[in-house]
Design an enzyme around this catalytic site. Structure first.
Site, mmCIF file in Angstrom:
data_model
loop_
_atom_site.group_PDB
_atom_site.id
_atom_site.type_symbol
_atom_site.label_atom_id
_atom_site.label_comp_id
_atom_site.label_asym_id
_atom_site.label_seq_id
_atom_site.Cartn_x
_atom_site.Cartn_y
_atom_site.Cartn_z
ATOM 1 N N ASP A 57 23.518 55.739 -8.902
ATOM 2 C CA ASP A 57 22.644 55.344 -7.790
ATOM 3 C C ASP A 57 22.168 56.591 -7.050
ATOM 4 O O ASP A 57 22.928 57.173 -6.283
ATOM 5 C CB ASP A 57 23.449 54.410 -6.867
ATOM 6 N N ASN A 94 19.385 56.807 -4.927
ATOM 7 C CA ASN A 94 18.804 56.656 -3.584
ATOM 8 C C ASN A 94 19.804 56.087 -2.570
ATOM 9 O O ASN A 94 19.454 55.805 -1.429
ATOM 10 C CB ASN A 94 17.516 55.830 -3.622
ATOM 11 N N ASP A 109 21.382 53.216 -2.238
ATOM 12 C CA ASP A 109 21.320 51.843 -1.710
ATOM 13 C C ASP A 109 22.380 50.943 -2.343
ATOM 14 O O ASP A 109 22.394 49.736 -2.116
ATOM 15 C CB ASP A 109 19.914 51.254 -1.919
ATOM 16 N N ASP A 114 19.818 53.314 -10.392
ATOM 17 C CA ASP A 114 18.364 53.406 -10.515
ATOM 18 C C ASP A 114 17.975 54.447 -11.560
ATOM 19 O O ASP A 114 18.833 55.156 -12.101
ATOM 20 C CB ASP A 114 17.736 53.726 -9.151
ATOM 21 N N ASP A 156 15.218 47.278 -23.525
ATOM 22 C CA ASP A 156 15.534 45.884 -23.817
ATOM 23 C C ASP A 156 14.254 45.081 -23.651
ATOM 24 O O ASP A 156 13.526 45.270 -22.662
ATOM 25 C CB ASP A 156 16.556 45.389 -22.773
ATOM 26 N N ASP A 194 16.021 41.017 -27.171
ATOM 27 C CA ASP A 194 17.029 40.108 -26.619
ATOM 28 C C ASP A 194 16.908 38.735 -27.289
ATOM 29 O O ASP A 194 15.799 38.242 -27.514
ATOM 30 C CB ASP A 194 16.769 39.970 -25.109
ATOM 31 N N GLU A 233 19.219 41.434 -31.108
ATOM 32 C CA GLU A 233 20.450 40.672 -30.905
ATOM 33 C C GLU A 233 20.306 39.402 -31.735
ATOM 34 O O GLU A 233 19.601 38.474 -31.345
ATOM 35 C CB GLU A 233 20.592 40.329 -29.417
ATOM 36 N N HIS A 279 27.276 44.488 -22.396
ATOM 37 C CA HIS A 279 27.241 43.935 -21.048
ATOM 38 C C HIS A 279 27.599 42.450 -21.004
ATOM 39 O O HIS A 279 27.621 41.864 -19.923
ATOM 40 C CB HIS A 279 25.836 44.145 -20.470
ATOM 41 N N ASP A 280 27.827 41.819 -22.164
ATOM 42 C CA ASP A 280 28.106 40.372 -22.186
ATOM 43 C C ASP A 280 29.561 40.024 -22.478
ATOM 44 O O ASP A 280 29.928 38.854 -22.423
ATOM 45 C CB ASP A 280 27.242 39.689 -23.268
#
Ligand code: GLC
Length: 558
Positions: free
Chosen positions: A28, A30, A32, A36, A113, A215, A277, A340-341
Site C-alpha cells: 500500500d 498511498n 489508505d 495499490d 486477470d 477467470d 482457470e 487467492h481461492d
C-alpha cells in the site's frame, strides 16, 4: 515412468516463473490501508531487479495481477463494472502504464486477470440490459421467463449453492448467474458481446500487457435451450452445485470455440500468453482438452492437482505422473500450490506427519513446485511461508460473496491477508501508520516477514531465492524430461530431470532418517550439490546412502 518425447519448451511462459499478486494486500503506497499499483511498482526490485546475481531479489519472470479493473468489489474485483479502467482503489490507468514500463525494464512480464464470464450487476451493460425487455442490450445476458408456475426457468444452480436465477422485478424475467446474483453471466452467443470482449482484449494487449489469466473459463457457454441438468444418482441436497451433472451449463463444445477465438487474437501479437482457470468441478482429465485439439486454445490450463493432494509422496507423485502422461506432446503444463481461492499450503497440510516442521514442508513443497516439468506459479507470501490468518473476526472479513452465499467458514480472506514485509507497524504493508489495513495482518508477522528472512541464511525465503537461481541456471530443470526413480513412493520422492547435456537428481524426504532407494541407473555416479537443506552447495559427493530427516537436495551429475 519417464516423460514421453516432448517438444523443448522455449517461450518465456514455459521456462519462466509466474508470481501471483492479490493487489489489495500486496503493498500500500498511498497509506489508505489497501494495496495499490504504486505499491507494486515500489516492490518490483524485490520481485526481480534484472540482475540475476543480486541477492535482494526473488527473480521471478512474470507477475499475474488479480483483477484491477473498476469494480464495486462485491467479489473483490471478480465483478467488473468498467473493463477499460483501473479501480481508483488501485490507482489510475497511468499508474498501470508506469507499472508495465518499469516491470518490462526489469524483464518482468505482466499478466492480467480477465473476468469475462460475467460482469458486475453495476456494469452499464447490465444496467441497460435489465432496464426493459426491448433494450438493445437485453440479449447480452441470459434472460428467461418464469416457468409455468412462476418459478425459475430451469434447475441450474449457482456455484455458491441455490438457484442460479434471480428475478428482475422491473421486467419480470429471470437472469442467470453462475456465481452470485451480483455477477450476471454474459451471453456469449450474442455476436455483439463477443465483439465487445474482443475489443477489450485488444485494448489491454495494445497497452503492452503480456497475457491474460481467463477467470472461470470453463463456464462461458450455456445450452441454447436452457435444458435442466440431470441430477446425480442419490443426490440429497439438490441445492448443492455438486448434486447435478453440469451437462448444459458448463464446458459445452461452444466454450472451446470461444476460447480459440480469443487465442486467435492473442496470436496476432508477439509472445503473449493465454492462461485459464479451467476448474469449476472438473479435474485434470477435463482440463487437458482446454489446450485445444490443435493447440489453439489455452497455452496453460490451470488444474488443481497440488491444491487437492494430501501432503503424501505417493499421492503427489501420482498426480505428477498423470499430468506427465496426459499433457499433450506439444503442450506444456502449469503447476501451483496456492492461490487467492484456497487455504495456503502450509495451512492445508498441517495435519501431516511433518506438522512440527513447517519450514521443512515449505522447502520440500517449493522444491517440488520448481523442479517438476511445467511452469510454476507462486502466490505472494508463499516464499516466506505465510499461513492463513485463522482468527479474522466476522466484522473484519471482506469476502462478502463467499460469506453471504455460503457462510462464514467459506471466507477466503485467511489466504488474502497483507504481505508481511517487515516487523514494523502493519508489517510494512501500509505506509499509513494509523490506518487499519483492509484485512488484518497475521499475528506471526514479527517472525515471518521478508526483512527478517533475508537475514536468516536458513529461511524459507533464502531457500526460494537459491532454488530459483538454481533453476534459472539449469537447462534440465527448465526444459528437461522428468523421470521418477521410485515406483511406489512411501516416504520420499526421487526423480531426474534430464536434457542431452545435463542430468539433475531431486530427492525429497518426507519423513525421518531413511535409506535412499533409487535404482542402479543412478547409484555409482558423482554428484555436484546444487542446493540442499543438508549439504553445502557446490560440494561434489557420492550419492548419500541415507536421507536425513526432511532432507531436500538437488544434485547435478558431475
Ligand atoms: C474465479 C475466481 C474467484 C471468483 C470466481 C467468480 O473462480 O478465482 O476468486 O470468486 O471466479 O468470478
Amino acid at each position: 515412468m519417464s516423460s514421453k518425447q516432448h517438444k523443448k519448451p522455449e517461450k518465456w511462459w514455459e521456462t519462466g516463473i509466474i508470481y501471483q499478486i492479490f493487489p489489495r494486500t500486496f503493498a500500500d503506497a498511498n497509506g489508505d490501508g489497501s494495496g495499490d499499483i504504486q505499491g507494486i511498482i515500489q516492490k518490483l526490485d524485490y520481485l526481480n531487479d534484472g540482475d540475476i546475481n543480486s541477492e535482494n531479489s526473488l527473480h521471478v519472470d512474470a507477475i499475474w495481477l488479480s483483477p484491477i479493473n473498476k469494480s464495486p468489489m462485491y467479489d473483490n474485483g471478480y465483478d467488473v463494472s468498467d473493463y477499460y479502467d483501473v479501480d481508483p482503489i488501485f490507482g489510475t490507468l497511468e499508474d498501470f502504464e508506469i507499472l508495465i514500463a518499469k516491470a518490462h525494464q526489469r524483464g518482468i512480464k505482466v499478466i492480467l486477470d480477465l473476468v469475462i464470464n460475467h460482469t458486475s450487476e453495476k456494469h452499464p451493460w447490465f444496467i441497460e440490459s435489465s432496464s426493459s425487455k426491448t433494450n438493445p442490450k437485453r440479449d447480452w445476458y441470459h434472460w428467461r421467463d418464469p416457468n409455468s408456475d412462476g418459478g425459475e426457468p430451469n434447475n441450474w444452480l449457482s456455484y455458491f449453492g441455490g438457484t442460479a436465477w434471480t428475478l428482475c422485478k422491473t421486467t419480470q424475467q429471470f437472469y442467470y448467474h453462475t456465481f452470485a446474483k451480483q455477477q450476471p453471466d454474459l451471453n456469449w452467443r450474442n455476436a455483439e458481446v463477443k465483439q465487445a470482449i474482443h475489443d477489450i482484449i485488444r485494448f489491454w494487449l495494445d497497452k503492452g500487457i503480456d497475457g491474460f489469466r481467463l477467470d472461470a473459463s470453463s463456464v462461458y457457454s450455456k445450452d441454447r435451450d436452457y435444458r435442466d441438468n440431470p441430477l446425480k444418482f442419490g443426490a440429497e441436497d439438490t441445492s448443492d452445485f455438486e448434486s447435478q451433472h453440469h451437462l448444459y451449463d458448463k464446458d459445452l463444445p461452444e466454450n472451446h470455440q470461444i476460447i480459440s477465438e480469443i487465442r486467435a487474437i492473442i496470436n496476432e501479437y508477439d509472445e503473449r500468453v493465454l492462461i485459464g482457470e479451467t476448474f469449476i468441478d472438473s479435474g485434470l482429465y477435463q482440463s487437458v482438452i482446454f489446450y485445444g485439439a490443435n493447440q489453439d486454445e489455452l497455452h496453460l490450463p490451470f488444474t488443481f492437482e497440488f491444491p487437492f493432494s494430501p501432503w503424501y509422496p505417493g499421492h503427489l507423485q501420482q498426480e505428477i505422473v498423470k499430468k506427465e502422461l496426459m499433457t499433450p506432446r506439444d503442450a506444456w503444463a502449469i503447476y501451483f500450490l496456492d492461490n487467492h481461492d484456497i487455504p495456503r499450503h502450509l495451512s492445508r497440510w498441517i495435519e501431516c506427519s511433518l506438522c512440527d516442521n513447517p519450514v521443512g514442508i515449505a522447502k520440500a513443497a517449493a522444491t517440488i513446485l520448481l523442479t517438476v516439468r511445467g511452469t510454476p506459479v507462486l502466490y505472494y507470501g508463499q516464499e516466506i511461508g505465510m499461513v492463513d490468518h485463522e482468527n479474522i473476526p466476522l466484522e473484519k472479513m471482506r469476502d462478502r460473496v463467499a460469506i453471504e452465499n455460503e457462510g462464514e467458514s467459506a471466507s477466503r480472506d485467511g489466504a488474502r491477508t497483507p504481505m508481511q514485509w517487515d516487523k514494523s507497524i502493519n508489517a510494512g504493508f501500509s505506509l499509513g501508520k494509523d490506518v487499519d489495513p483492509w484485512l488484518p495482518i497475521n499475528k506471526n508477522y514479527t517472525e515471518v516477514n521478508i526483512a527478517q528472512e533475508f537475514q536468516d541464511r536458513d529461511s524459507i525465503l533464502n531457500f526460494y531465492k537459491d532454488l530459483i537461481r538454481v533453476r534459472k541456471k539449469s537447462e534440465a530443470l527448465r526444459q528437461g524430461s522428468w523421470k521418477t526413480l521410485i515406483n511406489y513412493p512411501y516416504e520420499h520422492l526421487a526423480y531426474v530431470r534430464e536434457t542431452e547435456t545435463e542430468k539433475v537428481l531431486i530427492v525429497i524426504n518426507f519423513s525421518y532418517e531413511k535409506k535412499l532407494t533409487v535404482d542402479e541407473y543412478i547409484e555409482s555416479e558423482h554428484w555436484l550439490v546444487l542446493l540442499s537443506t543438508h549439504y553445502e552447495a557446490k560440494k561434489i559427493m557420492d550419492l548419500p546412502q541415507t536421507l536425513q530427516p526432511f532432507e531436500t537436495s538437488i544434485f547435478r551429475k558431475n
